[in-house]
Design an enzyme around this catalytic site. Sequence first.
Site, PDB file in Angstrom:
ATOM      1  N   HIS A 111       7.389  -5.654  11.146  1.00  0.00           N
ATOM      2  CA  HIS A 111       6.468  -4.534  11.092  1.00  0.00           C
ATOM      3  C   HIS A 111       6.193  -4.196  12.517  1.00  0.00           C
ATOM      4  CE1 HIS A 111       3.199  -1.509   9.755  1.00  0.00           C
ATOM      5  NE2 HIS A 111       3.998  -1.285   8.796  1.00  0.00           N
ATOM      6  N   HIS A 135       0.777  -1.200  -0.103  1.00  0.00           N
ATOM      7  CA  HIS A 135      -0.016   0.075   0.085  1.00  0.00           C
ATOM      8  C   HIS A 135       0.990   1.109   0.035  1.00  0.00           C
ATOM      9  CE1 HIS A 135       0.966  -0.702   4.135  1.00  0.00           C
ATOM     10  NE2 HIS A 135       0.585   0.513   4.649  1.00  0.00           N
ATOM     11  N   ASP A 154       5.906   4.577   5.155  1.00  0.00           N
ATOM     12  CA  ASP A 154       7.028   3.618   5.606  1.00  0.00           C
ATOM     13  C   ASP A 154       6.990   2.363   4.752  1.00  0.00           C
ATOM     14  OD1 ASP A 154       4.156   2.948   6.217  1.00  0.00           O
ATOM     15  OD2 ASP A 154       4.798   1.945   8.282  1.00  0.00           O
ATOM     16  N   HIS A 163       1.346   3.877   2.300  1.00  0.00           N
ATOM     17  CA  HIS A 163       1.883   4.662   3.353  1.00  0.00           C
ATOM     18  C   HIS A 163       3.338   4.907   3.219  1.00  0.00           C
ATOM     19  CE1 HIS A 163      -2.066   3.736   6.061  1.00  0.00           C
ATOM     20  NE2 HIS A 163      -2.171   4.786   5.431  1.00  0.00           N
ATOM     21  N   HIS A 172      -6.632  -2.974   5.774  1.00  0.00           N
ATOM     22  CA  HIS A 172      -6.321  -1.981   6.454  1.00  0.00           C
ATOM     23  C   HIS A 172      -7.166  -0.811   6.123  1.00  0.00           C
ATOM     24  CE1 HIS A 172      -2.944  -0.017   8.417  1.00  0.00           C
ATOM     25  NE2 HIS A 172      -2.466   0.642   7.149  1.00  0.00           N
ATOM     26  N   ASP A 207       0.135  -4.645   7.931  1.00  0.00           N
ATOM     27  CA  ASP A 207      -0.779  -3.796   7.998  1.00  0.00           C
ATOM     28  C   ASP A 207      -2.102  -4.035   7.707  1.00  0.00           C
ATOM     29  OD1 ASP A 207       1.819  -2.485   7.577  1.00  0.00           O
ATOM     30  OD2 ASP A 207       0.612  -0.488   7.645  1.00  0.00           O
TER      31      ASP A 207
END
Length: 302
Positions: free
Chosen positions: A265, A61, A65, A63, A138, A206
């Site tokens: 993570h 995805h 990070d 995001h 998520h 996530d």
Amino acid sequence: MLDLCLLGTSGMMPLPGRALTALMARFGGSSLLIDCGEGTQVAIRERGWSFHPIDTICFTHYHGDHISGLPGLLLSMGNAERKEPVTLIGPRGLQKVVESLLVIAQGLPFELQYIELTDKEQDLECNGYHLHAFRVNHNVTCYGYTIEIPRGGRFFPERAKEQGIPVQYWNRLQHGETVESPEGIYTPDMVLGAPRKGLKVTYCTDTRPTAGLTKNASMSDLLICEGMYGDKEKKAKAVENKHMMFLEAAQMAKEAEVKELWLTHYSPSLLYPQNYMREVCKIFPNAVAGKDGMSCTLEFED
């Protein structure tokens, strides 16, 4: 033989000694990357691997990070004189996101090819890897990935001899190709046994636990799965932000009947993941708290 390296295990922000999320796989001279957190190219260097042969980069995805390291990595690949195209795979909107990031990484000496995931589950073939992308749960659109290396049946030269198949066609048949020749049509099933067990790795971060993750991770040789929080008191926060607890990841590994589980993570507040592993291993004994640079080589069964 499939080489794997967990380049970074941190979620949200990097910490000293804990880089942001990324996994690298090597097979047959080609390398594949899943996620590309800030500083991924440094982690690759520290591991002693090369980023030049990276042909495919997958994103779970968008995001920061999980993708903020992309401009630096692509620039490093360009400076390493890569000329061949690189395929990028990710949820819908991939090209728009990447082109925005490339404002600071212009003039790459290789082409970027985009594959945007639009279905709930999607299959792709990339340089000997079979990739299966599956949507997870998520707070933005997010996918997990299963990497499979299929393995054909054993080649039986005695069958080829009995059927009078010329030797010059054996290699093509062994690699699954049907041969049309002046002598006749030869098919792989004439000389090959049943398909053998290949290799399977599932990677997911996530997400809350989902039936789809359990299904797609089923019988994996290795499940690399988010363990955002270890403290049971963090459960409400995990549910709110749609992340996973250590014990939830262990339960999913158990239900999926995987061989091994690596947790990754971690929340920046989780400084000592190993402190929670006793409880994790009560649910799934073959679980490991992932560390930056952790690697393994998966080999086909005899």
